[in-house]
Design a protein around this motif. Structure first.
Motif, PDB file in Angstrom:
ATOM      1  N   PRO A  39       0.784  -1.164  -0.403  1.00  0.00           N
ATOM      2  CA  PRO A  39      -0.156  -0.032   0.096  1.00  0.00           C
ATOM      3  C   PRO A  39       0.703   1.191  -0.173  1.00  0.00           C
ATOM      4  O   PRO A  39       0.468   2.343   0.092  1.00  0.00           O
ATOM      5  N   ILE A  40       1.703   1.181   0.369  1.00  0.00           N
ATOM      6  CA  ILE A  40       2.400   2.468   0.505  1.00  0.00           C
ATOM      7  C   ILE A  40       3.564   3.112  -1.076  1.00  0.00           C
ATOM      8  O   ILE A  40       3.351   3.891  -1.496  1.00  0.00           O
ATOM      9  N   CYS A  41       4.336   2.132  -1.390  1.00  0.00           N
ATOM     10  CA  CYS A  41       5.220   2.184  -2.947  1.00  0.00           C
ATOM     11  C   CYS A  41       4.480   1.938  -3.719  1.00  0.00           C
ATOM     12  O   CYS A  41       4.883   1.878  -5.240  1.00  0.00           O
ATOM     13  N   LEU A  42       3.164   0.856  -3.527  1.00  0.00           N
ATOM     14  CA  LEU A  42       2.209   0.693  -4.766  1.00  0.00           C
ATOM     15  C   LEU A  42       3.140  -0.964  -5.752  1.00  0.00           C
ATOM     16  O   LEU A  42       2.733  -0.618  -7.252  1.00  0.00           O
ATOM     17  N   ALA A  43       3.898  -1.287  -5.194  1.00  0.00           N
ATOM     18  CA  ALA A  43       4.995  -2.011  -5.615  1.00  0.00           C
ATOM     19  C   ALA A  43       4.983  -3.703  -5.098  1.00  0.00           C
ATOM     20  O   ALA A  43       3.794  -3.319  -4.550  1.00  0.00           O
ATOM     21  N   SER A  44       4.831  -5.075  -6.211  1.00  0.00           N
ATOM     22  CA  SER A  44       5.069  -5.684  -5.310  1.00  0.00           C
ATOM     23  C   SER A  44       5.754  -6.050  -3.978  1.00  0.00           C
ATOM     24  O   SER A  44       7.125  -5.440  -4.046  1.00  0.00           O
ATOM     25  N   VAL A  45       4.977  -6.650  -3.133  1.00  0.00           N
ATOM     26  CA  VAL A  45       5.216  -6.772  -1.566  1.00  0.00           C
ATOM     27  C   VAL A  45       6.516  -7.765  -2.207  1.00  0.00           C
ATOM     28  O   VAL A  45       7.296  -8.534  -2.312  1.00  0.00           O
ATOM     29  N   VAL A  46       7.717  -6.410  -1.228  1.00  0.00           N
ATOM     30  CA  VAL A  46       9.120  -7.097  -0.847  1.00  0.00           C
ATOM     31  C   VAL A  46       9.616  -7.741   0.514  1.00  0.00           C
ATOM     32  O   VAL A  46       9.424  -6.245   0.928  1.00  0.00           O
ATOM     33  N   GLU A  47       9.740  -8.226   0.913  1.00  0.00           N
ATOM     34  CA  GLU A  47      10.239  -9.141   2.366  1.00  0.00           C
ATOM     35  C   GLU A  47       8.786  -8.717   3.297  1.00  0.00           C
ATOM     36  O   GLU A  47       8.498  -7.293   3.569  1.00  0.00           O
ATOM     37  N   PHE A  73      -2.393  -6.817  10.939  1.00  0.00           N
ATOM     38  CA  PHE A  73      -2.255  -7.077  10.269  1.00  0.00           C
ATOM     39  C   PHE A  73      -2.290  -7.159   8.592  1.00  0.00           C
ATOM     40  O   PHE A  73      -2.550  -7.939   7.907  1.00  0.00           O
ATOM     41  N   HIS A  74      -2.136  -5.213   8.863  1.00  0.00           N
ATOM     42  CA  HIS A  74      -2.417  -5.271   7.371  1.00  0.00           C
ATOM     43  C   HIS A  74      -0.390  -5.280   6.567  1.00  0.00           C
ATOM     44  O   HIS A  74       0.540  -5.359   7.615  1.00  0.00           O
ATOM     45  N   LYS A  75      -0.395  -6.289   5.408  1.00  0.00           N
ATOM     46  CA  LYS A  75       0.657  -7.164   5.516  1.00  0.00           C
ATOM     47  C   LYS A  75       1.676  -5.712   4.386  1.00  0.00           C
ATOM     48  O   LYS A  75       0.695  -4.417   3.503  1.00  0.00           O
ATOM     49  N   PHE A  76       2.772  -4.598   3.921  1.00  0.00           N
ATOM     50  CA  PHE A  76       3.855  -3.867   3.274  1.00  0.00           C
ATOM     51  C   PHE A  76       5.069  -4.910   3.432  1.00  0.00           C
ATOM     52  O   PHE A  76       5.357  -5.770   3.805  1.00  0.00           O
ATOM     53  N   CYS A  77       5.749  -3.574   2.490  1.00  0.00           N
ATOM     54  CA  CYS A  77       7.059  -4.294   2.338  1.00  0.00           C
ATOM     55  C   CYS A  77       7.631  -3.475   3.479  1.00  0.00           C
ATOM     56  O   CYS A  77       7.931  -3.130   4.266  1.00  0.00           O
ATOM     57  N   PHE A  78       8.439  -4.666   4.441  1.00  0.00           N
ATOM     58  CA  PHE A  78       9.497  -4.238   5.145  1.00  0.00           C
ATOM     59  C   PHE A  78       9.965  -3.094   5.664  1.00  0.00           C
ATOM     60  O   PHE A  78       9.735  -2.254   6.271  1.00  0.00           O
ATOM     61  N   ASN A  79      10.608  -2.963   4.370  1.00  0.00           N
ATOM     62  CA  ASN A  79      11.417  -1.862   4.435  1.00  0.00           C
ATOM     63  C   ASN A  79      10.315  -0.074   4.221  1.00  0.00           C
ATOM     64  O   ASN A  79      10.968   0.288   4.793  1.00  0.00           O
ATOM     65  N   CYS A  80       9.435  -0.411   3.408  1.00  0.00           N
ATOM     66  CA  CYS A  80       8.704   0.357   3.259  1.00  0.00           C
ATOM     67  C   CYS A  80       8.241   0.779   4.476  1.00  0.00           C
ATOM     68  O   CYS A  80       7.957   2.187   5.124  1.00  0.00           O
ATOM     69  N   ILE A  81       7.665   0.020   5.700  1.00  0.00           N
ATOM     70  CA  ILE A  81       6.365   0.437   6.613  1.00  0.00           C
ATOM     71  C   ILE A  81       7.917   0.462   7.872  1.00  0.00           C
ATOM     72  O   ILE A  81       7.594   1.692   8.526  1.00  0.00           O
ATOM     73  N   VAL A  82       8.950   0.229   7.696  1.00  0.00           N
ATOM     74  CA  VAL A  82       9.962   0.337   8.417  1.00  0.00           C
ATOM     75  C   VAL A  82      10.402   1.954   8.142  1.00  0.00           C
ATOM     76  O   VAL A  82      10.058   2.541   9.126  1.00  0.00           O
ATOM     77  N   ARG A  83      10.220   2.716   7.376  1.00  0.00           N
ATOM     78  CA  ARG A  83      10.824   3.841   6.728  1.00  0.00           C
ATOM     79  C   ARG A  83       9.703   5.090   7.654  1.00  0.00           C
ATOM     80  O   ARG A  83      10.035   5.725   7.556  1.00  0.00           O
ATOM     81  N   TRP A  84       7.853   3.968   6.871  1.00  0.00           N
ATOM     82  CA  TRP A  84       7.605   4.731   6.604  1.00  0.00           C
ATOM     83  C   TRP A  84       6.877   5.555   8.711  1.00  0.00           C
ATOM     84  O   TRP A  84       6.803   6.662   8.596  1.00  0.00           O
TER      85      TRP A  84
END
Length: 276
Positions: free
Chosen positions: A29-37, A45-56
């Motif tokens: 939901p943050i980068c709008l690309a396929s989820v990485v890690e 329990f919403h899903k994000f890329c690990f780096n995206c949600i940590v940086r967010w």
């Protein structure tokens, strides 16, 4: 010229602006690309890329005057306390807000990981197998449990991922000991009242430190006390009930071969006190 402040989501999206639009039906939901890690927030329990949600969360935290210990999900605004990531089917890692990523002290053992995993698993009918109702019915709560301090220390360490938790542990032990002394003085109190007092008092003592995990912590504390088992035996009963294999815990005897009545109940009569 006035500077326009960008939202964390816009800043994150710009970082991956060179990425082709994802055809993934469930993109980050943050980068709008396929989820990485893959990573998940611990409450919603919403899903994000690990780096995206940590940086967010880092960007959000940087806009506050003091480091936060929780944050709201960018999708549903639910308050969360950590990010779950690295799940491999049997274990996972956890990043708490306000702490450095992937930096876990040496004290965090397999036993800590197993206990943390328990908080994300349904214990099923373990309360029946450990006979929690008998613990209250036969007033076993009046007996002091000498294993409790060490069990609480490990439990709180696992939940907070902090090594020095003795102040919190002694606080909870003190609350339980105070309850036990009051129960001994007022033996006419019903077991139902005692159980409610236990759950309320332990919850109030632990909530400032364990926040969203407090209710489950109270449930687990009740399970441990009611079991009448030491830490190793409790771990064995718990893991075998869930069908887990945990390094460092012997599994040479299936759960059904463990006595159904923990040792604290050996001297109890099977009757309900009516003489039958």
């Amino acid at each position: 010229m006035e500077t326009v402040s960008q939202s964390p989501s816009v800043m994150m999206a710009e970082d991956r602006s060179s990425t082709e639009p994802s055809s993934d039906p469930n993109p980050c939901p943050i980068c709008l690309a396929s989820v990485v890690e893959e990573s998940y927030l611990d409450q919603c329990f919403h899903k994000f890329c690990f780096n995206c949600i940590v940086r967010w969360t880092s960007i959000v935290a940087s806009k506050r005057s003091c480091a936060p210990s929780s944050f709201k999900c960018p999708l549903c605004k639910t308050e969360n306390f950590s990010i779950i990531y690295g799940y491999d089917g049997t274990s996972f890692q956890q990043h708490y807000i306000g702490r450095s990523v992937r930096n876990r002290s040496d004290f965090f053992s397999e036993a800590h990981r197993y206990r943390l995993k328990c908080y994300y698993s349904d214990p099923g009918n373990l309360a029946d197998k450990l006979q929690v109702s008998r613990y209250w019915k036969f007033r076993k709560y009046l007996q002091q449990n000498h294993f409790l301090p060490n069990w609480l220390r490990r439990e709180i360490q696992a939940l907070m991922q902090e090594e020095d938790v003795d102040i919190i542990m002694h606080h909870v032990v003190g609350v339980i000991d105070s309850l036990r002394r009051n129960w001994l003085k007022n033996s006419r109190n019903s077991t139902e009242t005692a159980q409610k007092e236990f759950r309320l008092s332990v919850s109030e003592a632990a909530r400032p430190f364990l926040t969203g995990r407090t209710e489950r912590f109270v449930n687990e504390s009740e399970l441990f006390l009611a079991s009448g088992l030491n830490i190793d035996a409790f771990d064995k009963a718990y893991t075998e009930h869930l069908g887990w294999k945990i390094p460092g815990i012997e599994h040479d005897e299936p759960l059904e071969h463990i006595p159904a009545v923990p040792y604290l109940y050996i001297l109890d009569e099977d009757s309900d006190g009516d003489g039958n």
